[in-house]
Design a protein around this motif. Structure first.
Motif, short mmCIF file in Angstrom:
data_model
loop_
_atom_site.label_atom_id
_atom_site.label_comp_id
_atom_site.label_asym_id
_atom_site.label_seq_id
_atom_site.Cartn_x
_atom_site.Cartn_y
_atom_site.Cartn_z
N UNK A 63 4.24 -5.95 -12.96
CA UNK A 63 3.84 -5.02 -11.92
C UNK A 63 2.42 -4.56 -12.16
N UNK A 64 1.64 -4.47 -11.09
CA UNK A 64 0.26 -3.98 -11.17
C UNK A 64 0.14 -2.76 -10.26
N UNK A 65 -0.49 -1.71 -10.77
CA UNK A 65 -0.73 -0.49 -10.00
C UNK A 65 -2.24 -0.27 -9.94
N UNK A 66 -2.80 -0.24 -8.72
CA UNK A 66 -4.24 -0.12 -8.53
C UNK A 66 -4.58 1.21 -7.87
N UNK A 67 -5.51 1.94 -8.47
CA UNK A 67 -5.98 3.20 -7.90
C UNK A 67 -7.13 2.92 -6.95
N UNK A 68 -6.82 2.84 -5.65
CA UNK A 68 -7.83 2.55 -4.64
C UNK A 68 -8.26 3.81 -3.89
N UNK A 69 -7.95 4.95 -4.44
CA UNK A 69 -8.30 6.22 -3.81
C UNK A 69 -9.64 6.70 -4.36
N UNK A 70 -10.71 6.38 -3.64
CA UNK A 70 -12.04 6.79 -4.07
C UNK A 70 -12.33 8.25 -3.72
N UNK B 212 0.85 -1.19 0.00
CA UNK B 212 0.00 0.00 0.00
C UNK B 212 0.89 1.23 0.00
N UNK B 213 0.54 2.21 -0.84
CA UNK B 213 1.26 3.48 -0.90
C UNK B 213 0.30 4.56 -0.41
N UNK B 214 0.64 5.22 0.67
CA UNK B 214 -0.26 6.20 1.25
C UNK B 214 0.56 7.31 1.89
N UNK B 215 -0.12 8.25 2.53
CA UNK B 215 0.55 9.41 3.14
C UNK B 215 -0.22 9.83 4.38
N UNK B 216 0.39 10.63 5.24
CA UNK B 216 -0.34 11.12 6.41
C UNK B 216 -1.49 12.05 6.04
N UNK B 217 -1.27 12.91 5.05
CA UNK B 217 -2.28 13.89 4.66
C UNK B 217 -2.28 14.04 3.15
N UNK B 218 -3.25 14.77 2.64
CA UNK B 218 -3.35 14.99 1.21
C UNK B 218 -2.19 15.83 0.69
N UNK B 219 -1.92 15.68 -0.60
CA UNK B 219 -0.91 16.49 -1.32
C UNK B 219 0.52 16.21 -0.86
N UNK B 220 0.76 15.01 -0.33
CA UNK B 220 2.12 14.64 0.03
C UNK B 220 2.85 13.97 -1.13
N UNK B 221 2.12 13.57 -2.16
CA UNK B 221 2.75 12.96 -3.32
C UNK B 221 2.67 11.45 -3.37
N UNK C 277 4.51 -9.84 -9.86
CA UNK C 277 5.58 -9.90 -8.86
C UNK C 277 5.34 -8.89 -7.75
N UNK C 278 4.81 -7.71 -8.12
CA UNK C 278 4.53 -6.66 -7.14
C UNK C 278 3.24 -5.97 -7.52
N UNK C 279 2.38 -5.72 -6.52
CA UNK C 279 1.15 -4.96 -6.74
C UNK C 279 1.17 -3.77 -5.79
N UNK C 280 1.06 -2.56 -6.36
CA UNK C 280 1.02 -1.33 -5.57
C UNK C 280 -0.41 -0.82 -5.52
N UNK C 281 -0.88 -0.49 -4.31
CA UNK C 281 -2.23 0.04 -4.12
C UNK C 281 -2.11 1.49 -3.67
N UNK C 282 -2.55 2.42 -4.52
CA UNK C 282 -2.53 3.82 -4.17
C UNK C 282 -3.77 4.13 -3.34
N UNK C 283 -3.56 4.52 -2.07
CA UNK C 283 -4.65 4.71 -1.12
C UNK C 283 -4.71 6.15 -0.63
#
Length: 308
Positions: A160-167, A131-140, A240-246
């Motif tokens: 590689x799979x990249x999933x946009x899980x940011x609703x 999972x790729x996430x941040x403490x707050x919005x606009x952190x990149x 091999x790797x799946x990244x979830x943008x949260x």
């Protein structure tokens, strides 16, 4: 049926149901007698065909219609994912720089280093879901997830799979300049198959886009169907790797709801705005639920730059 002449004496008493031996057969069937026997048998063997009854073709006889053609095997699921141009005509509309197009830039080298360290950690522990996430919005976080995925996809023979899980603020399509729409909620509910949800901008990279905002994001990510969809994705994609943008950890409970589906979290901090207190709060929230793989400092100030 083939008939063969066999030399030898006839039995004294014929078996019931068999033809009585004729005069020529009393001392053994001669070659001339065998030929007469075959001529008499020929009309009887042809009778079923003359009466219209179908004759059964021997198994080893060739079919008049030709050999049986078996259907070709379907390509594996990864090969059935639709490919899209990248970079395409929408490249100039992207707002996020894709540093993989500038390989000599310091940022590109940083993502390659992050890729290598992350890959070693995942491989050593047998993990694939990040999972790729941040403490707050606009952190990149989206910027980091996209560029990390592009760096991972350059490894020969990898997937590689990249999933946009940011609703809340879906952004992968815009970041990559892909003008496509997709319903991530439908995929997570099981209504859409993996091959129909994902797109392949590169042969070794598949992306799952998200086009619609949804205030019930946490409920979607909590659902059993979401867990089943992610498990199916891992199994059938062979990634091999799946990244979830949260979305941000401290702003919504979406990420907390999805944590059971990942092996670890990559936390993106902003060097111009993220505080130590925010990082500590994220670590406390993640403790006991999943592994914190590392904290990435985005917009980091160079150590040799003059202080303002």
């Amino acid at each position: 049926m083939k008939h063969f002449a066999v030399s030898g004496a006839a039995t004294a008493s014929p078996v019931r149901g068999t033809r009585m031996l004729e005069k020529d057969d009393e001392v053994g069937m001669s070659e001339q007698g065998f030929k007469r026997f075959r001529r008499r048998r020929a009309p009887a063997e042809a009778a079923p065909a003359a009466s219209g009854a179908p004759r059964q073709r021997p198994l080893d006889a060739p079919s008049s219609a030709g050999s049986i053609q078996l259907p070709a095997a379907l390509p594996e699921p990864w090969e059935r994912i639709r490919q899209v141009p990248f970079p395409g005509t929408a490249e100039h509309k992207t707002r996020l720089p894709l540093v993989s197009r500038f390989r000599a830039a310091p940022a590109a080298k940083s993502f390659d280093l992050l890729r290598t360290r992350l890959s070693h950690t995942l491989r050593a522990r047998g993990w694939k879901r990040v999972a790729v996430t941040a403490p707050a919005a606009c952190c990149g976080s989206t910027f980091s997830a996209v560029n990390l995925a592009l760096s991972l996809a350059r490894v020969p023979g990898s997937r590689t799979v990249l999933m946009d899980m940011n609703f809340r603020r879906p952004g992968i399509a815009r970041a990559m300049g892909i003008e496509e729409t997709a319903d991530m909620a439908a995929f997570l509910s099981g209504a859409v198959q993996m091959e129909d949800q994902l797109l392949r901008p590169l042969p070794s990279l598949a992306v799952g886009l998200n086009s619609a905002l949804d205030q019930d994001a946490a409920e979607i990510l909590h659902s059993r169907s979401c867990s089943a969809a992610v498990d199916d994705l891992m199994l059938r994609s062979g990634a091999d790797t799946v990244l979830f943008d949260l979305p941000p950890v401290l702003e919504h409970d979406d990420t907390a709801a999805f944590l059971p589906q990942v092996d670890g979290v990559l936390l993106i901090s902003d060097g111009t705005s993220t505080t130590a207190a925010q990082l500590a709060a994220c670590e406390k929230m993640l403790a006991g639920q999943t592994e914190l793989l590392g904290v990435v400092l985005n917009r980091a100030r160079r150590s040799d730059s003059p202080l303002n």
